[in-house]
Structures are given as structure tokens and as C-alpha cells.
Design an enzyme around this catalytic site. Structure first.
Site, PDB file in Angstrom:
ATOM      1  N   ASP A   1       0.730  -1.238   0.306  1.00 48.90           N
ATOM      2  CA  ASP A   1      -0.071  -0.062  -0.239  1.00 48.90           C
ATOM      3  C   ASP A   1       0.464   1.184  -0.363  1.00 48.90           C
ATOM      4  O   ASP A   1       1.438   1.217   0.528  1.00 48.90           O
ATOM      5  CB  ASP A   1      -0.912   0.054   0.965  1.00 48.90           C
ATOM      6  CG  ASP A   1      -1.675  -0.865   1.473  1.00 48.90           C
ATOM      7  OD1 ASP A   1      -2.628  -1.280  -0.149  1.00 48.90           O
ATOM      8  OD2 ASP A   1      -2.262  -1.851   2.149  1.00 48.90           O
TER       9      ASP A   1
ATOM     10  N   ASP B   1      -7.007  -1.613  -5.023  1.00 46.90           N
ATOM     11  CA  ASP B   1      -7.895  -0.771  -3.510  1.00 46.90           C
ATOM     12  C   ASP B   1      -9.027   0.232  -4.441  1.00 46.90           C
ATOM     13  O   ASP B   1     -10.446  -0.155  -4.631  1.00 46.90           O
ATOM     14  CB  ASP B   1      -7.581  -0.529  -2.478  1.00 46.90           C
ATOM     15  CG  ASP B   1      -6.085  -1.447  -1.567  1.00 46.90           C
ATOM     16  OD1 ASP B   1      -7.094  -2.719  -1.979  1.00 46.90           O
ATOM     17  OD2 ASP B   1      -6.167  -1.078  -0.969  1.00 46.90           O
TER      18      ASP B   1
END
Length: 169
Positions: free
Chosen positions: A129, A147
Site C-alpha cells: 500500500d 483497492d
């Protein structure tokens, strides 16, 4: 007769031609993850805007780091879920009528995001991330392109259900 064969062939593949969008999501997701992972130390931050940083974080869990500290079994649990969901999404895409481009787009975005994060779990044991939004010291959990694609695809799907309540796909 040739038209009938072509119609049957088109029905058999449905909207699988939209898999190109899933592939684009996976490619962009992986390129951006590799770029950040190769340029940042874990938790290093680069301020881009007063409310947005690039950072490097590893998520061993699911959304919002759910089950991140569960001891390792969650890697394979979330991998299995991603594989099953990806198969189901591909089958759903295959059954879509050739005119339902909205559903094809939303399903393809979700599928691309699921595959991008699936690759990370299998290859690295965690999801990379790097997008960090914050406001007045409060940080939203870091996320990535995969995402984002899942979120946009799900929002499109919900919007479609609200606009077309009786629609069956």
C-alpha cells in the site's frame, strides 16, 4: 447460418472482451507498487499535498488491516477468497449481455483489483500500500491502485442497482 454461429459464439464469451480493463488495472497497480517499494523504506513518507502523502506500508490482512496480525494463516485464507471471487467475477462477466457495458466495466475493475492484490499476497505474503490521505493528523488507512479499482467498481455496481432495481445480470 454463419450469423447464428457468430451469435452463439458471442453469447458464449459474453463480455469477456472487457478483461483488457482488468489487465490494465493489474499492470498499473503492479508498476506503481514496484516503483514505491523500490524507492521508499517501510513507512517513509513523501508529502505530495497537504492532505496526501506517498508512503510504503505492507498489509498482511484484508481491508483496514483486518486480521493482519493473525499469525500467517490469513495470507492463504485471503488468497483463497480472491481466487474464488475472481473465478465468480469472470463467469459473471462471461454471462453478461453484450450491451451491458456498465456492469462489464464495474466487474472488470473489481476483478483487476482483486488480481493485483492476489499477486502481492502470493508473491510477497502481503499487499503493498502507498496512497496515504490524511486530514488534521488523522490518516485514512493506506491503500493502492487495486483497492481504488475495487472501490470504483463496487460504487458503480451499487449505483447501477439503485438506478435499475429490477435489473438481472
Amino acid at each position: 447460418m454463419t450469423d447464428a454461429i457468430n451469435d452463439k459464439r458471442e453469447q458464449a464469451v459474453g463480455m469477456l472482451k472487457w478483461l483488457w480493463l482488468s489487465a490494465v488495472v493489474v499492470i498499473i497497480d503492479q508498476i506503481t507498487k514496484l516503483a514505491v517499494d523500490g524507492s521508499f523504506e517501510k513507512y517513509e513518507r513523501l508529502e505530495i499535498l497537504p492532505f496526501f502523502n506517498l508512503t510504503l506500508a505492507y498489509n498482511e490482512g484484508a481491508a483496514f488491516s483486518f486480521l493482519a496480525g493473525a499469525g500467517g494463516w490469513q495470507r492463504w485464507f485471503f488468497t483463497a477468497i480472491a481466487v474464488v471471487v475472481s473465478i465468480m467475477l469472470t463467469l459473471w462477466l462471461r454471462k453478461l449481455p453484450k450491451t451491458d457495458w456498465w456492469s462489464a466495466t464495474s466487474i472488470s475493475l473489481i476483478l483487476g483489483g482483486a488480481l493485483g492484490n492476489l499477486y502481492d499476497r502470493v508473491a510477497y505474503g502481503h499487499v503493498v500500500d502507498f496512497l496515504d490521505f490524511h486530514w488534521q493528523g488523522a490518516h485514512f488507512p493506506a491503500f493502492n491502485i487495486a483497492d481504488s479499482a475495487i472501490t470504483v467498481g463496487a460504487a458503480m455496481m451499487i449505483l447501477d442497482m439503485l438506478r435499475n432495481p429490477g435489473k438481472q445480470t
